[in-house]
Design an enzyme around this catalytic site. Structure first.
Site, PDB file in Angstrom:
ATOM      1  N   LYS A 208       0.610  -8.198  26.403  1.00  0.00           N
ATOM      2  CA  LYS A 208       2.014  -8.593  26.356  1.00  0.00           C
ATOM      3  C   LYS A 208       2.698  -7.916  25.175  1.00  0.00           C
ATOM      4  CE  LYS A 208       4.485 -12.955  25.934  1.00  0.00           C
ATOM      5  NZ  LYS A 208       4.310 -14.405  25.946  1.00  0.00           N
ATOM      6  N   GLU A 214      -7.694  -5.409  19.328  1.00  0.00           N
ATOM      7  CA  GLU A 214      -8.829  -5.159  20.221  1.00  0.00           C
ATOM      8  C   GLU A 214      -8.417  -4.274  21.395  1.00  0.00           C
ATOM      9  OE1 GLU A 214      -7.853  -8.091  19.071  1.00  0.00           O
ATOM     10  OE2 GLU A 214      -9.558  -9.386  18.575  1.00  0.00           O
ATOM     11  N   GLY A 268       0.509 -16.030  27.209  1.00  0.00           N
ATOM     12  CA  GLY A 268      -0.679 -15.234  27.523  1.00  0.00           C
ATOM     13  C   GLY A 268      -1.700 -15.989  28.363  1.00  0.00           C
ATOM     14  N   ARG A 269      -2.015 -17.210  27.945  1.00  0.00           N
ATOM     15  CA  ARG A 269      -3.072 -17.946  28.649  1.00  0.00           C
ATOM     16  C   ARG A 269      -2.619 -18.538  29.977  1.00  0.00           C
ATOM     17  NH1 ARG A 269      -1.699 -19.865  23.828  1.00  0.00           N
ATOM     18  NH2 ARG A 269      -0.681 -21.901  23.655  1.00  0.00           N
ATOM     19  N   GLU A 354      -6.541 -23.412  22.963  1.00  0.00           N
ATOM     20  CA  GLU A 354      -5.455 -22.678  22.293  1.00  0.00           C
ATOM     21  C   GLU A 354      -4.144 -23.451  22.471  1.00  0.00           C
ATOM     22  OE1 GLU A 354      -5.623 -18.164  21.800  1.00  0.00           O
ATOM     23  OE2 GLU A 354      -3.924 -18.338  23.152  1.00  0.00           O
ATOM     24  N   HIS A 385     -30.884 -27.715  33.717  1.00  0.00           N
ATOM     25  CA  HIS A 385     -32.136 -27.351  33.054  1.00  0.00           C
ATOM     26  C   HIS A 385     -31.859 -26.832  31.647  1.00  0.00           C
ATOM     27  CE1 HIS A 385     -34.262 -27.714  36.905  1.00  0.00           C
ATOM     28  NE2 HIS A 385     -33.105 -27.320  37.399  1.00  0.00           N
ATOM     29  N   LYS A 512      -6.441 -12.866  12.000  1.00  0.00           N
ATOM     30  CA  LYS A 512      -6.062 -11.490  12.366  1.00  0.00           C
ATOM     31  C   LYS A 512      -5.514 -10.764  11.142  1.00  0.00           C
ATOM     32  CE  LYS A 512      -4.175 -12.288  16.997  1.00  0.00           C
ATOM     33  NZ  LYS A 512      -2.932 -12.159  17.746  1.00  0.00           N
TER      34      LYS A 512
HETATM   35  O1  F6P Z   1      -5.320 -15.190  21.003  1.00  0.00           O
HETATM   36  C1  F6P Z   1      -3.988 -14.992  20.716  1.00  0.00           C
HETATM   37  C2  F6P Z   1      -3.265 -14.290  21.831  1.00  0.00           C
HETATM   38  O2  F6P Z   1      -1.945 -14.153  21.451  1.00  0.00           O
HETATM   39  C3  F6P Z   1      -3.358 -15.013  23.173  1.00  0.00           C
HETATM   40  O3  F6P Z   1      -2.488 -16.065  23.307  1.00  0.00           O
HETATM   41  C4  F6P Z   1      -3.126 -13.880  24.107  1.00  0.00           C
HETATM   42  O4  F6P Z   1      -3.531 -14.221  25.393  1.00  0.00           O
HETATM   43  C5  F6P Z   1      -3.957 -12.791  23.471  1.00  0.00           C
HETATM   44  O5  F6P Z   1      -3.796 -12.996  22.077  1.00  0.00           O
HETATM   45  C6  F6P Z   1      -3.633 -11.378  23.870  1.00  0.00           C
HETATM   46  O6  F6P Z   1      -2.327 -11.010  23.529  1.00  0.00           O
HETATM   47  P1  F6P Z   1      -1.640  -9.716  24.125  1.00  0.00           P
HETATM   48  O7  F6P Z   1      -1.487  -9.911  25.605  1.00  0.00           O
HETATM   49  O8  F6P Z   1      -0.309  -9.621  23.438  1.00  0.00           O
HETATM   50  O9  F6P Z   1      -2.504  -8.541  23.829  1.00  0.00           O
END
Ligand code: F6P
Length: 522
Positions: A208, A214, A268-269, A354, A385, A512
């Site tokens: 987003k 990452e 995002g989630r 979250e 198990h 972060k």
């Molecule tokens: O973990 C924090 C967060 O902002 C989540 O809410 C989101 O899903 C994720 O990082 C990834 O964010 P982006 O889509 O901006 O890369």
């Protein structure tokens, strides 16, 4: 209408619930189950979904009081505020519109005075036409070959949702192989690279913000790997992005026509219903992707319109609050009896923890009651198990959701009968346990009295451990959409009752920032 701002513990209902808790704290599910109408009274059937919540430490009065609490804190208005596009994500000054993404109604939804439905429809058309081209082989890579592999590059909501759905709908999958790269750990991306051919791979960068460390690091690594065999002019055939940050996408080198939108009114989630779900549509085809959205919409309509005492997400949220805030249970388990759903607990951890892992209320004050539950789980029967020993005989109270399906997908009846016998057997064992008398009777023939007495305490199951049976007819894209939306609405209901904001995630920021600072000093 702004969300109400009420400390739940100051309400009349909470006071009544506190007294009621004192009255029934030691109630036993076994005794409650003697009522032959209990199952019927404590179940909700909604189309192909049956939720049986009879194996809980609750009475009709508990439900009545919890429903009264929901009413007292203004849940009904809060639901309307969400669906109608109000900025209920106050701390980020945003509306929360994942429900609009799956709405098929013509009723406009206004965000800042603008109907968002047309842009959603345009995005869906783009997802459809792109998926069809790739799946049919018409979309060609730089050497003229069709695409064989999709790589979704994202993290958090931009990874967990699509990954979980693609895994869950494996039965419906087409010929494309789908990979998910998320971790900054270079070994993750390296392992995936080993399986790829640059000529036939399509990279879907999902972010987003398009600034997530990452995702951008993995995307750069994959682009550099790709450019060892191809040129920058080949990038449009192999890289697409889902993002709301058009400038950053452009800087990365992605063709404007290859950008799928994300909006700030989708968290995002909660975003798998948007173009973030592109990998889903590519993996199972647009029709299945659309069916997923339709299933979610069915749950949305149920949640929005049904009375609270017959409303599945509301009831599940209230029961969970009962254990979290009155019995002070620390965790709850999600236990799907389907190997396909093995990623559901991970997905729900982000969605739930979250969202509701907040210690400050909507006034900005530190709360003096428990909020977000810790969620964990794994698939049955494997987990029987592994960790179920603790759930059956340990010292902790762990309410559990058992998710099951009446039919299996491949029709191996023998396996499915055994699977479902375990599904029901576990819930019965948890609820009713095994008394001293039963154990004694069982051991009577196997040894002397001293030995029996010695073994007895270890073999007794106290029982009285709660569970919800969440049973669908069959795992389909539609029923999966319903299941995921059910948990989304449970999350919102709980956030409203706990008087917290469920749609920000400032708690992930500090780590972060520190990682960035440390990186500079290295
Ligand atoms: O973990 C924090 C967060 O902002 C989540 O809410 C989101 O899903 C994720 O990082 C990834 O964010 P982006 O889509 O901006 O890369």
């Amino acid at each position: 209408m702004a969300l109400k701002n009420i400390n739940p513990t100051t309400t009349n209902s909470w006071k009544e619930l506190t007294n009621h808790f004192k009255d029934i704290e030691n109630i036993n599910i076994k005794d409650l189950s003697k009522d032959e109408n209990r199952k019927e009274d404590f179940s909700i059937q909604f189309d192909d979904l049956l939720v049986d919540f009879s194996k809980n430490r609750i009475t009709k009065k508990t439900i009545q009081l919890l429903v009264a609490l929901a009413k007292e804190v203004g849940l009904k208005d809060a639901i309307e505020s969400q669906f109608s596009g109000e900025k209920i994500n106050v701390t980020e000054d945003r509306a929360v519109m994942h429900t609009a993404l799956r709405s098929t109604s013509d009723v406009p939804v206004l965000v800042e005075g603008k109907n968002i439905k047309p842009q959603i429809q345009t995005a869906l058309r783009k997802i459809k036409s792109f998926s069809n081209k790739v799946i049919s082989g018409k979309w060609k890579g730089y050497t003229g070959k069709s695409i064989t592999d999709i790589v979704n590059i994202g993290i958090g909501g931009s990874d967990l949702g699509p990954d979980m759905i693609v895994e869950s709908l494996q039965f419906y999958k087409n010929q494309l192989t789908t990979h998910f790269v998320s971790n900054i750990d270079g070994d993750h991306v390296s392992e995936i690279i080993k399986k790829l051919n640059p000529e036939t791979t399509l990279f879907v960068i999902v972010s987003k913000t398009f600034t997530t460390q990452e995702t951008i690091t993995n995307a750069e690594t994959l682009k550099n790997w790709f450019l060892k065999s191809a040129t920058i002019f080949d990038i449009p055939k192999h890289f697409v992005a889902v993002s709301s940050n058009l400038e950053a996408v452009d800087n990365f080198g992605i063709d404007k026509g290859n950008v799928f939108p994300m909006w700030d009114w989708v968290g995002g989630r909660f975003s798998l219903w948007s173009a973030v779900g592109l990998s889903i549509s590519l993996s199972v085809g647009y029709d299945n992707y659309k069916a997923l959205l339709e299933g979610a919409e069915e749950m949305d309509i149920h949640f929005r319109n049904e009375d609270f005492d017959k409303n599945i997400p509301v009831i599940l949220a209230l029961i969970s609050i009962w254990y979290n805030n009155f019995y002070l249970a620390e965790t709850e388990a999600v236990l799907p009896y389907s190997q396909y759903l093995k990623k559901l607990p991970d997905y729900l951890q982000q969605a739930i923890m979250e969202s509701n892992g907040k210690g400050v209320d909507r006034n900005g004050h530190k709360v003096d009651y428990q909020t977000g539950t810790i969620v964990w789980g794994s698939t049955g029967t494997n987990m029987q198990h592994a960790f179920m020993q603790l759930v059956h005989q340990g010292t902790k109270l762990i309410p559990a959701d058992f998710i099951g399906y009446k039919q299996s997908l491949y029709g191996l009846t023998d396996h499915h009968k055994k699977l479902m016998a375990n599904y029901y057997g576990q819930m019965e064992a948890l609820a009713f346990g095994k008394s001293k008398e039963e154990v004694h009777l069982e051991l009577k023939f196997s040894g002397d009295e001293d030995k029996i007495n010695q073994l007895l305490p270890f073999k007794v199951f106290e029982g009285n451990r709660p569970s919800n049976a969440i049973l669908f007819d069959k795992l389909t894209p539609r029923s999966l959409g319903k299941l995921v939306a059910m948990y989304e609405h449970k999350i919102y209901t709980q956030g409203i009752l706990w008087n917290i904001y469920s749609f920000d995630q400032f708690g992930v920021e500090l780590g972060k920032e520190l990682a960035k600072k440390l990186l500079k000093t290295q």
